[in-house]
Design an enzyme around this catalytic site. Structure first.
Site, PDB file in Angstrom:
ATOM      1  CG  ASP A  18      -1.896   1.178   1.171  1.00 18.39           C
ATOM      2  OD1 ASP A  18      -2.943   1.037   0.511  1.00 18.39           O
ATOM      3  OD2 ASP A  18      -1.626   2.239   1.782  1.00 18.39           O
ATOM      4  CG  MET A  31       5.071   6.363  -2.614  1.00 20.54           C
ATOM      5  SD  MET A  31       5.405   4.734  -3.342  1.00 20.54           S
ATOM      6  CE  MET A  31       7.209   4.745  -3.418  1.00 20.54           C
ATOM      7  CG  HIS A 177      -6.783   6.185   4.215  1.00 20.96           C
ATOM      8  ND1 HIS A 177      -6.777   5.756   2.905  1.00 20.96           N
ATOM      9  CD2 HIS A 177      -8.093   6.305   4.574  1.00 20.96           C
ATOM     10  CE1 HIS A 177      -8.018   5.629   2.483  1.00 20.96           C
ATOM     11  NE2 HIS A 177      -8.835   5.949   3.466  1.00 20.96           N
ATOM     12  CG  ASP A 182      -4.549   1.235   4.844  1.00 19.44           C
ATOM     13  OD1 ASP A 182      -5.053   0.987   5.962  1.00 19.44           O
ATOM     14  OD2 ASP A 182      -4.722   2.313   4.252  1.00 19.44           O
TER      15      ASP A 182
END
Length: 202
Positions: A18, A31, A177, A182
């Site tokens: 994730d 990212m 999140h 996750d």
């Protein structure tokens, strides 16, 4: 007459991944965190799940541009200014991730899996190639759990959502999140999907 030898395929090691990002695509956007958890291993004899927290990886990364989408950034709650000062250099983070994937995979071929995989794979693969020049998953070692469920449930892909799944398939962990939380949650979902026999023929 010579008997043809049947070669056993190499095992696959499924790694739930994730990512949290500050925009829709890598390059213009960044990212900001990467979480991974080994879900399980599959060979010719079947699938063996791993404990979702048994082997994990997590890094927070320094942003690579000044651009971001506030709504995307709000999803994770990560602080870009803090990450500018404290986040890992992307090349170092991705090299550490690649080394981790290779170590936990051993003799198996690693496969990234996600729910859905498309967004996370886009960022992960782009970052791997941009900052390390290679991917431990190759260019196509990616499995989408949403597609896996749609196939087993005999449903159209675009009709699939977690709310459409049988309760027993859903993970017990919350979707927070936070990339590592996750990834662990998704590993649990993947193990449930691999064990599920699927919907009976209509």
């Amino acid at each position: 007459m010579l008997r043809r030898m049947v070669q056993r395929p190499r095992p696959s090691l499924y790694v739930s991944v994730d990512i949290e990002a500050d925009g829709p695509i890598p390059g213009p956007y960044s990212m900001l965190s990467l979480g991974a958890a080994v879900a399980g291993r599959q060979d010719a004899d079947g699938y063996v799940p791993a404990g979702p927290k048994a082997a994990t990886f997590y890094r927070e990364l320094r942003p690579i541009s000044g651009d971001f989408v506030p709504e995307a950034l709000a999803v994770s709650g990560l602080d870009r200014e803090r990450l500018r000062a404290e986040g890992a250099e992307p090349g170092a983070a991705l090299r550490a991730f690649t080394a981790w994937v290779r170590r936990v995979s051993g003799d198996a071929q690693p496969v990234m899996c996600g729910y859905p995989a498309s967004y996370d794979w886009t960022f992960l693969y782009w970052y791997l190639i941009r900052f390390t020049g290679e991917s431990p998953f190759g260019h196509s070692g990616c499995l989408d759990m949403k597609t896996l469920y749609a196939t087993k449930a005999r449903m159209p892909l675009r009709a699939v959502a977690k709310r459409t799944m049988p309760r027993e398939l859903l993970p017990t962990r919350r979707h927070t999140h936070h990339a590592l939380d996750d990834a662990v949650e998704q590993a649990e979902l993947f193990n449930n999907l691999m064990a599920w026999e699927g919907a009976p023929p209509r």
